[in-house]
Design an enzyme around this catalytic site. Structure first.
Site, mmCIF file in Angstrom:
data_model
loop_
_atom_site.group_PDB
_atom_site.id
_atom_site.type_symbol
_atom_site.label_atom_id
_atom_site.label_comp_id
_atom_site.label_asym_id
_atom_site.label_seq_id
_atom_site.Cartn_x
_atom_site.Cartn_y
_atom_site.Cartn_z
ATOM 1 N N CYS A 172 37.491 35.035 50.189
ATOM 2 C CA CYS A 172 36.691 34.813 51.400
ATOM 3 C C CYS A 172 35.209 34.937 51.051
ATOM 4 C CB CYS A 172 37.074 35.823 52.486
ATOM 5 S SG CYS A 172 38.805 35.709 52.994
ATOM 6 N N GLU B 99 37.649 51.556 46.008
ATOM 7 C CA GLU B 99 36.991 52.458 46.939
ATOM 8 C C GLU B 99 37.874 52.746 48.141
ATOM 9 O OE1 GLU B 99 32.248 51.701 46.359
ATOM 10 O OE2 GLU B 99 33.310 50.145 47.483
ATOM 11 N N CYS C 26 32.849 38.061 52.080
ATOM 12 C CA CYS C 26 33.314 39.411 51.749
ATOM 13 C C CYS C 26 32.977 39.734 50.304
ATOM 14 C CB CYS C 26 34.823 39.488 51.970
ATOM 15 S SG CYS C 26 35.570 41.047 51.463
ATOM 16 N N CYS D 153 40.160 41.413 44.857
ATOM 17 C CA CYS D 153 40.952 40.642 45.823
ATOM 18 C C CYS D 153 40.937 39.185 45.396
ATOM 19 C CB CYS D 153 40.370 40.786 47.233
ATOM 20 S SG CYS D 153 41.332 39.924 48.503
ATOM 21 N N CYS E 142 40.475 54.457 55.238
ATOM 22 C CA CYS E 142 40.595 53.045 54.903
ATOM 23 C C CYS E 142 40.871 52.974 53.406
ATOM 24 C CB CYS E 142 39.287 52.334 55.257
ATOM 25 S SG CYS E 142 39.245 50.603 54.792
ATOM 26 N N CYS F 15 33.320 47.228 56.705
ATOM 27 C CA CYS F 15 34.200 46.088 56.419
ATOM 28 C C CYS F 15 33.489 45.013 55.620
ATOM 29 C CB CYS F 15 34.689 45.478 57.736
ATOM 30 S SG CYS F 15 35.846 46.520 58.602
ATOM 31 N N SER G 227 43.374 38.974 60.102
ATOM 32 C CA SER G 227 41.961 38.616 59.930
ATOM 33 C C SER G 227 41.819 37.114 60.130
ATOM 34 C CB SER G 227 41.489 39.030 58.532
ATOM 35 O OG SER G 227 41.561 40.434 58.383
#
Length: 376
Positions: free
Chosen positions: A137, A113, A140, A133, A126, A368, A245
């Protein structure tokens, strides 16, 4: 086993074996390599520059619009140099048409996306740099989905070019305009796909027709803290904005919230970020998701302020607080407004410039931490 992250996923740095490579694209190559590729198609090398002008300057990839090229070679050139890398599955709009999220299907069926956001003074896209990923985390949505594969430079640039086209054609509320900013804050850990990401950054900052002619200062590369790659970025000579981050100032909590911390501790990551700022003279952004009763205590604000202040107050750093965006099934939520205000107050009291990020696109899961790329 931690209460914060009771079922931790493993860190994944390499994409699963057996994933096919996307077709080679004009954007994967510098101008000299494009010339060679065009000559390999049996066409004169100078056609590479003409095609580059169409793609990067005019934002055109439809052969019908390339009227300065002989009709007989247009299809061959486009087929050989501009293969379709990403195809839109659906778009969702929010914020009265000024935010648009696009779900893309890649050549092998993987989904990613991107989110285009228009503000009064700029337009930012973005972009994703990986399908999924591997940084795991727990707060997320993307991180909980695992890593499918790295994206190519061409696949990254195609997201940017699509955003630039949308702005130029007036598809976003506010009429025709220009794409000014790119943030690598979509799906994936950009530093874990370093070569392709740096290739994409070079295409963005190169003057036309080599690239899009954007300002490096308007490009932000984010990382959870892959220290060797931050050090490598410091040597590239491209003054992009680095966003670290962090999400916790202490190793005990950050080990759980940002599992890469088990490899590279808070002090190492912040030191690398400071060195980047010192070398490039570019202010570093510290990203910090505000999670209710987890990392939003006043003493942690003091700890973060003291850590950043220990490197001096020469304007090297800025803290971006991000109200945690909800994701399906998550046990966590955003901080209370009063706790958020107190966190800001304590950081500013220590001389650390701090802002609270605008949560654009939240209702379309475009904010985010929400990008999960589910094909409904």
């Amino acid at each position: 086993m931690s209460d914060v992250n009771p079922n931790p996923l493993p860190l994944v740095f390499e994409q699963p074996k057996g994933r096919g490579k996307p077709p080679r694209h004009l954007a994967d190559l510098d101008l000299d390599a494009r010339k060679e590729a065009v000559e390999a198609l049996g066409l004169p090398g100078y056609r590479a520059k003409q095609l580059s002008t169409h793609y990067f300057t005019r934002l055109v990839s439809d052969p019908e619009e390339m009227t300065d090229l002989p009709a007989g070679i247009r299809d061959q050139l486009v087929e050989g140099m501009l293969p379709t890398l990403i195809s839109p599955v659906r778009t969702l709009e929010a914020d009265r048409g000024t935010t648009r999220k696009t779900l893309w299907r890649l050549f092998d069926g993987a989904l990613v996306e991107s989110v285009l956001m228009r503000y009064p003074d700029r337009a930012t896209i973005c972009v994703s740099s990986q399908a999924g990923c591997g940084m795991a985390c727990p707060f997320c949505a993307t991180g909980q989905g695992g890593l499918q594969r790295n994206m190519s430079t061409g696949e990254i640039i195609e997201q940017v070019v699509d955003g630039a086209r949308a702005m130029a054609r007036g598809e976003i509320t506010g009429g025709p305009g220009r794409l000014s900013n790119v943030v690598f804050m979509g799906m994936g850990e950009p530093m874990a796909n370093y070569k392709a990401v740096i290739g994409a950054v070079r295409r963005m900052v190169d003057d036309g027709p080599s690239g899009l002619g954007m300002s490096a200062r308007n490009i932000t590369v984010s990382t959870v803290g892959l220290v060797p790659r931050i050090k490598q970025l410091t040597t590239e000579g491209i003054p992009v904005t680095l966003a670290l981050s962090l999400h916790a100032p202490d190793d005990e909590l950050r080990d759980d919230l940002v599992p890469i911390n088990t490899r590279f501790k808070v002090a190492e990551a912040v030191e690398a970020a400071w060195e980047y700022a010192r070398t490039t003279k570019r202010r570093v952004s510290i990203e910090y998701a505000m999670i209710k009763d987890i990392n939003d205590q006043g003493w942690r604000a003091d700890m973060l302020g003291d850590l950043l202040q220990s490197y001096g107050d020469w304007g090297w750093v800025h803290v971006n607080l991000i109200p945690l965006n909800p994701t399906p099934g998550s046990i966590w939520t955003a901080s209370r407004p009063e706790d958020e205000r107190e966190f800001v107050r304590r950081l500013e009291a220590k001389g650390i410039p701090t802002t609270v990020r605008d949560t654009r696109g939240q209702e379309i899961d475009g904010a985010c931490g929400q990008l999960a790329a589910v094909d409904a």
